[in-house]
Design an enzyme around this catalytic site. Structure first.
Site, short mmCIF file in Angstrom:
data_model
loop_
_atom_site.label_atom_id
_atom_site.label_comp_id
_atom_site.label_asym_id
_atom_site.label_seq_id
_atom_site.Cartn_x
_atom_site.Cartn_y
_atom_site.Cartn_z
N CYS A 17 0.77 -1.26 0.02
CA CYS A 17 0.06 -0.18 0.00
C CYS A 17 0.74 1.38 -0.12
CB CYS A 17 -0.90 0.00 1.19
SG CYS A 17 -2.35 -1.35 1.13
N GLN A 67 -4.70 -8.75 6.82
CA GLN A 67 -5.03 -7.49 7.40
C GLN A 67 -6.33 -7.25 8.16
OE1 GLN A 67 -6.23 -5.16 3.71
NE2 GLN A 67 -7.19 -6.94 2.85
N ARG A 73 -20.84 7.97 1.16
CA ARG A 73 -22.16 7.36 1.51
C ARG A 73 -22.94 8.01 2.45
NH1 ARG A 73 -19.10 1.54 2.41
NH2 ARG A 73 -17.68 3.15 3.11
N GLU A 74 -23.81 8.33 2.54
CA GLU A 74 -24.74 8.61 3.49
C GLU A 74 -24.85 7.52 4.69
OE1 GLU A 74 -26.24 11.59 3.78
OE2 GLU A 74 -25.90 12.11 1.88
N THR A 75 -24.56 8.26 5.81
CA THR A 75 -24.14 7.23 7.03
C THR A 75 -24.50 7.96 8.38
OG1 THR A 75 -21.98 6.86 5.98
CG2 THR A 75 -22.31 6.21 8.21
N SER A 85 -11.33 0.58 4.68
CA SER A 85 -11.19 1.42 3.51
C SER A 85 -12.03 0.38 2.30
CB SER A 85 -9.66 1.29 3.09
OG SER A 85 -9.14 0.15 3.09
N HIS A 135 -9.83 3.43 -1.32
CA HIS A 135 -8.26 3.37 -1.21
C HIS A 135 -7.76 2.40 -2.36
CE1 HIS A 135 -4.48 1.97 0.30
NE2 HIS A 135 -4.99 0.91 0.91
N CYS A 181 0.16 2.65 6.37
CA CYS A 181 0.67 0.99 6.72
C CYS A 181 0.75 0.51 5.51
CB CYS A 181 -0.50 0.39 7.56
SG CYS A 181 -1.97 0.37 6.94
N GLY A 198 1.47 -3.68 3.60
CA GLY A 198 1.58 -5.08 3.62
C GLY A 198 3.02 -5.44 3.80
#
Length: 391
Positions: A93, A151, A221-223, A246, A347, A377, A379
């Site tokens: 990443c 992960q 997104r509506e959250t 992500s 991501h 971070c 992998g």
């Protein structure tokens, strides 16, 4: 010896899985952004793509249409000059961020005067881990005896390490969405985005023959807290859900670096420099807790404290990654991911490092501030860290 500076940075919008950008071949997506970063710099200066000496791009899943040195194939696909060299790197990443470190290093060493660092991941088209093949056990020797979790398990171990709760991560996920919504409503991303023409697909993911201009991130997104509370954890007994992790995404980003004297000779204004950079190994048992160490490393190298940093862009791989980092370094959270992060925006793994540098630069300019920290971070229990300073 050279003095590397950023003169331009741009990114595509981020498409969600099987979304607006999924009809575009990965090389076309990256090539469009490579071309855009040169075009944006050259409008006023006369800089041409042929002035670029090397391109280094990050890509995690170098398989299928992302194989065969995609940084080079994308460059040629975009019709850019064939004499420009290109390399593709895999630092998981952190790939897109490490690409910036490498290009800046080449300029500092005097090897080149002009280079592009970039990143790509078309995760709708090339699934994460596809390059590992059908038998993932072959990645590690039989003698491997290191506890390096996947992960999802890593995110849960980090949460337990720092006493992070389900409510903590849900609050963080909600705030990421809120900040991203505000950023788009206020036009904060407008300057950094290069719109992308992409084929429209039907419900069977087949081209319709139509094209759309994509100019906005798709993952928002509506959250609500109630809605987040109803989501099932990814792992049984865990705290992370789809709302606090992500997103699988498609996107590309590119940063144009030049030696400062050469930039000024072209009539370009240097916009930022690297104060400190690091790629560090972290604890395998926690796998993704590396931003704690990479941040400590770059702050030490720069002779700074966290309070000296005006803007932080830390990748929201999982909410616990950011919250763990925050509990150790104790930043002002009003300075951290001020426009949301990967939970809301997405991501595209090989792209994100270059995307975060692009976003950090533009936010420094928007708010007339000086210093930004970018950390991720990665992998293999790795982490990248960069401090940039506006010029």
């Amino acid at each position: 010896m050279g003095y590397p500076v950023i003169v331009e940075a741009t990114r595509s919008p981020i498409g969600k899985r099987n979304g607006w950008l999924s009809g575009l071949h990965a090389t076309e997506l990256l090539g469009a952004v490579q071309k855009a970063v040169v075009d944006k710099a050259g409008i006023q200066s006369g800089l041409h793509a042929g002035d670029v000496e090397q391109v280094i791009g990050g890509c995690v899943t170098q398989f299928g249409e992302q194989s065969n040195n995609i940084s080079r194939v994308a460059w040629l696909t975009a019709g850019l000059p064939e004499h420009v060299g290109a390399t593709t790197v895999d630092c998981q990443c952190g790939s897109g961020q490490q690409a910036n470190h490498l290009i800046a290093g080449l300029i500092a060493a005097g090897a080149i005067d002009v280079g592009i660092a970039c990143g790509i991941e078309a995760m709708s088209r090339v699934g994460l881990g596809a390059n590992a093949g059908p038998d993932r056990s072959l990645i590690r020797a039989q003698s491997w005896d290191i506890d390096l979790p996947n992960q999802f398990e890593a995110a849960e171990r980090i949460a337990k390490r720092r006493g992070i709760t389900r409510e903590d991560v849900d609050v963080f996920g909600l705030e990421s969405q809120r900040r991203a919504q505000r950023a788009w409503a206020e036009g904060r991303f407008d300057r950094e985005i290069s719109p992308i023409q992409a084929p429209v697909l039907d419900e069977q993911n087949q081209p319709t023959g139509e094209r759309r201009l994509v100019f906005r991130d798709q993952g928002l997104r509506e959250t609500t807290m109630a809605g987040l509370g109803e989501l099932k954890p990814v792992l049984e007994g865990g705290i992370h859900t789809a709302g606090t992790s992500s997103q699988i995404s498609d996107g590309a980003a590119a940063v144009l670096w030049m030696d400062e004297a050469v930039a000024r000779a072209h009539g370009l204004t240097p916009r930022a420099r690297i104060v400190a950079q690091a790629l560090v190994g972290a604890e395998p048992y926690y796998h993704l807790d590396g931003p704690v160490q990479s941040t400590a490393k770059v702050l030490e190298k720069a002779g700074m404290k966290i309070g000296d940093i005006d803007i932080v862009e830390i990748n929201e791989a999982f909410a616990s990654v950011v919250l763990s980092w925050a509990r150790v370094h104790e930043p002002d959270m009003d300075r951290v991911n001020v426009n949301g992060g990967a939970i809301a925006l997405g991501h595209p793994v090989g792209c994100t490092g270059s995307r975060l540098i692009t976003t950090a630069l533009h936010e420094l300019e928007r708010t007339d501030q000086s210093l930004a920290l970018i950390t991720m971070c990665a992998g293999g229990a790795l982490s990248t860290g960069t401090i940039i300073e506006r010029i």
